[in-house]
Design an enzyme around this catalytic site. Structure first.
Site, PDB file in Angstrom:
ATOM      1  N   GLY A 167      39.307  52.508  35.357  1.00 28.14           N
ATOM      2  CA  GLY A 167      39.856  51.813  34.200  1.00 28.14           C
ATOM      3  C   GLY A 167      38.800  51.432  33.189  1.00 28.14           C
ATOM      4  CB  ILE A 168      35.606  49.536  33.470  1.00 25.41           C
ATOM      5  CG1 ILE A 168      36.288  48.237  33.909  1.00 25.41           C
ATOM      6  CG2 ILE A 168      34.411  49.230  32.570  1.00 25.41           C
ATOM      7  CD1 ILE A 168      35.434  47.359  34.804  1.00 25.41           C
ATOM      8  CB  ALA A 174      29.028  48.849  37.693  1.00 30.47           C
ATOM      9  NE  ARG A 175      30.111  43.144  41.528  1.00 28.27           N
ATOM     10  CZ  ARG A 175      30.974  42.782  40.604  1.00 28.27           C
ATOM     11  NH1 ARG A 175      30.741  43.098  39.320  1.00 28.27           N
ATOM     12  NH2 ARG A 175      32.072  42.120  40.920  1.00 28.27           N
ATOM     13  CG  ASP A 198      26.826  41.919  31.761  1.00 27.25           C
ATOM     14  OD1 ASP A 198      26.294  40.910  31.257  1.00 27.25           O
ATOM     15  OD2 ASP A 198      27.994  41.906  32.214  1.00 27.25           O
ATOM     16  CD  GLU A 252      24.491  39.536  38.785  1.00 26.98           C
ATOM     17  OE1 GLU A 252      25.408  38.689  38.875  1.00 26.98           O
ATOM     18  OE2 GLU A 252      24.673  40.664  38.305  1.00 26.98           O
ATOM     19  CG  HIS A 254      27.672  39.459  36.053  1.00 24.98           C
ATOM     20  ND1 HIS A 254      27.508  39.713  37.397  1.00 24.98           N
ATOM     21  CD2 HIS A 254      28.876  40.006  35.711  1.00 24.98           C
ATOM     22  CE1 HIS A 254      28.568  40.378  37.848  1.00 24.98           C
ATOM     23  NE2 HIS A 254      29.409  40.565  36.834  1.00 24.98           N
TER      24      HIS A 254
END
Length: 337
Positions: free
Chosen positions: A167-168, A248-249, A273, A278, A296
């Site tokens: 979707g993204i 994403a991650r 991002d 994190e 993020h």
């Protein structure tokens, strides 16, 4: 917890943008909330029966600070009555969904609700990286006008490689097409339905995408297969001067390898991002003037946060009214409750 005539739903964290919708669930469920504490306390409470009778959990992304990851240790202590977890986020690596499925617990996430906002963030990072925008932006604020800015690159005619056309990824492709990119993508399998590939991007193998893309944008879920997917060997296969974008991650990319590739000019620039550890960010990324950094915030808009909360609540309501989740994750689709 005492016995209740209504199903019990536990909220982990806070509902900030859809409070009225959440409160309406009180008509058909007993709503309870946990918004302070730590993992040790939560595990202790689970073990001692505090959450006996619980049917569903609604959890925010930030509630990981209260419970830690929903791993095997935690899942084993959840009450046997618990059958559903409604998670606020498209990525759900905070939850061991396979372990949940083995316990008969179905998990949902928020696909669709995050697509536009995350894709917009990726476009921002992409354009900023192509221009190495951090250099003139910082210089201007320091009173040095453009500083040591060199020339950037136009997107027109560049080959954009999209890792993960979900979707993204497809929302990102639709936006990127307006800038004149040629496009290719890699998924585990080629897309069948044209609506999921609105730009008619070409399907290629993983290594071909690495070798032939001028820009690589990452839109994959984090799992055992994708963790560390982009490392030294992968950077070596890429074009000289490639641009990397990741919304994403962070753990999909080896940050040490990325820093080395930036220092060696193998990577022209990056827009990030998300990060491996994190909220800690690799010092080499902080120090590099070739990287556009965001903390993020891909879904950090009022509109998107509300859409996400509404979908989480709709999943809970569907559980209460129909006994199933609207948007179960892949691991839960054959879950036997």
């Amino acid at each position: 917890m005492t016995d209740s005539p209504k199903p019990i739903v536990l909220l982990l964290g806070e509902v900030l943008h859809a409070k009225k919708e959440w409160d309406r669930l009180a008509e058909i469920a007993e709503l309870r909330q946990l918004n302070d504490g730590n993992r040790e306390q939560f595990l202790s409470d689970c073990n001692s029966g505090v959450y006996h009778g619980l049917l569903a959990i609604s959890r925010t992304y930030d509630s990981v600070e209260l419970t830690g990851r929903f791993d095997q240790e935690l899942i084993d202590l959840l009450p046997q009555t618990l059958k559903f977890i409604s998670h606020n986020g498209a990525g759900y690596d905070q939850i061991d969904a396979e372990a949940c499925a083995s316990r008969g617990i179905s998990v949902s996430n928020t696909p669709g609700a995050v697509d536009a906002s995350t894709a917009n963030t990726a476009i921002y990072l992409l354009l900023g990286a192509l221009r190495r925008a951090h250099i003139p932006a910082t210089a201007l604020r320091q009173g040095r006008w453009r500083g040591s800015m060199g020339l950037g690159h136009d997107p027109d005619g560049k080959m954009l490689g999209i890792l993960g056309m979900g979707g993204i990824g497809s929302a990102f492709a639709l936006r990127a097409a307006t800038f004149g990119f040629d496009m290719q993508y890699h998924n585990r399998n080629p897309i069948v339905h044209p609506s999921s590939n609105p730009t008619n991007a070409r399907y290629v193998g993983f290594e071909e995408l690495l070798r032939t893309s001028d820009v690589i944008s990452i839109h994959l879920p984090l799992n055992d297969t994708t963790k560390g997917l982009i490392g030294r060997e992968e950077f070596e296969k890429m074009k000289d001067g490639v641009v990397i974008v990741n919304t994403a991650r962070g753990k999909i990319v080896d940050e040490e390898a990325l820093v080395e590739a930036l220092e060696q000019d193998k990577v022209f620039a990056a827009g990030l991002d998300v990060y491996e550890k994190e909220p800690d960010v690799h010092p080499g990324l902080i120090e590099s003037d070739k990287v556009v950094l965001m903390p993020h915030v891909g879904t950090a808009t009022v509109e998107t946060q509300r859409k996400m909360e509404i979908l989480v609540i709709d999943n809970v309501r569907n559980v209460l009214e129909h006994g199933s989740l609207l948007t179960p994750v892949v691991e839960s689709r054959n879950c036997k409750l």
